[in-house]
Scaffold this active site. Structure first.
Site: not given
Ligand code: GLN
Length: 309
Positions: A64, A67, A191, A243, A261
């Site tokens: 993430s 992003k 994505y 988050y 993650v």
């Molecule tokens: N690729 C992961 C997902 O879409 C990204 C989530 C994350 O890093 N928090 O679940």
């Protein structure tokens, strides 16, 4: 002036001695293969000097954290029109939550929850083929990190595609409101690839340098975004970058940051330094456990905070 090398070495020694390293993400099978016993940290100064400790050259899945980069691309392409597609409020919900989406008519709260990041990908695709947009994202990351060796890890992207029912649900749900301009499968494939970018702490810290100095990477004189845009991206990282753990991260670390993650966190001390930290074990909301502790220690020792000076 701080003895940055000594500070990082000391933090690395202390955090790697902690008994609880959190749990590695397993919902993306390829991430479950990563050795949890790793920790790396890099601080990059505006002149490009980097200080590192631990496994700071090891590549990991940025997930993430990507992003932030796609948001930057989207703002470059659409400007403020992007905010018609995605909000900019903290969600207070897990990164892959679907509940708010229905109440808010398919408009995600912010660009960093999964739904928001997927909507951002739809916004930047503009009718292009997935491989073109994937190449564009990679090109941008290589440009800001000043490093052409950065690649995506296809195994991670495929692994996530095979287990990506939740993200597919989010995407189809948004598409049901008529919000998508590109085929859902194209958006999802793009994505998953952006999330699979593999970088080291050193590469990631360098990539974040433009957010340290008001949009200008002062290590090589490259302007990436305007000062106002850099500040706004930092504000979004502060409010939404972790988050439903964003409040806790602001309280403990006091710097804008974005987690993934894969166990990475990219943080920015405006005017001072960019920081990347990685340790694969996650806390209960999916943010790196040792990474957060390490950043908390760094902020305390340097006095870096956006809430004081
Ligand atoms: N690729 C992961 C997902 O879409 C990204 C989530 C994350 O890093 N928090 O679940």
């Amino acid at each position: 002036m701080h003895d940055m090398q000594a500070i990082l070495d000391d933090i690395a020694t202390k955090v790697t001695a902690l008994p609880d390293r959190g749990k590695v993400a397993t919902y993306i099978p390829q991430l479950a293969c990563v050795d949890p016993d790793q920790f790396g940290m890099t601080v990059a100064l505006p002149d490009g000097t980097v200080y590192s400790s631990g496994d700071a050259q090891t590549l990991f899945s940025i997930q993430s954290i990507s992003k932030v980069f796609t948001l930057t691309i989207a703002l470059g392409k659409l400007g403020d029109a992007l905010w018609r597609r995605v909000g900019r409020e903290p969600s207070g919900d897990p990164f892959n939550s679907i509940v708010q989406l229905e109440m808010e008519h398919g408009k995600p709260r912010n660009p960093f929850i999964n739904a928001g990041a997927i909507a951002v990908v739809d916004a930047i695709m503009m009718g292009h083929q997935p491989k073109e947009t994937i190449a564009e994202i990679l090109q941008f990351v290589r440009f800001i990190a000043d490093d052409n060796s950065i690649c995506m890890d296809d195994r991670v992207a495929k692994s996530e595609l095979l287990t990506g029912d939740r993200n597919a649900s989010l995407a189809h749900f948004m598409a049901s409101f008529g919000h998508f301009k590109n085929p859902v499968d194209f958006v999802l494939g793009t994505y998953f690839h952006q999330c699979s970018i593999a970088m080291s702490c050193e590469q990631l810290a360098r990539a974040a340098l433009f957010l340290v100095s008001d949009g200008l990477n002062t290590s090589n004189g490259t302007r990436v975004v305007s000062a106002q845009r850099a500040r706004r991206i930092n504000s979004l990282m502060m409010m939404c970058g972790h988050y439903d753990g964003s409040g806790e991260f602001a309280f403990r670390v006091g710097l804008p940051g974005k987690s993934g993650v894969g166990g990475g966190i990219m943080a920015v001390a405006p005017g001072k330094a960019s920081i990347a930290v990685w340790s694969p074990g996650l806390d209960h909301v999916g943010n790196s456990k040792l990474g957060t502790i390490a950043l908390e220690m760094l902020a305390e020792r340097t006095g870096w905070s956006v809430f004081g000076h």
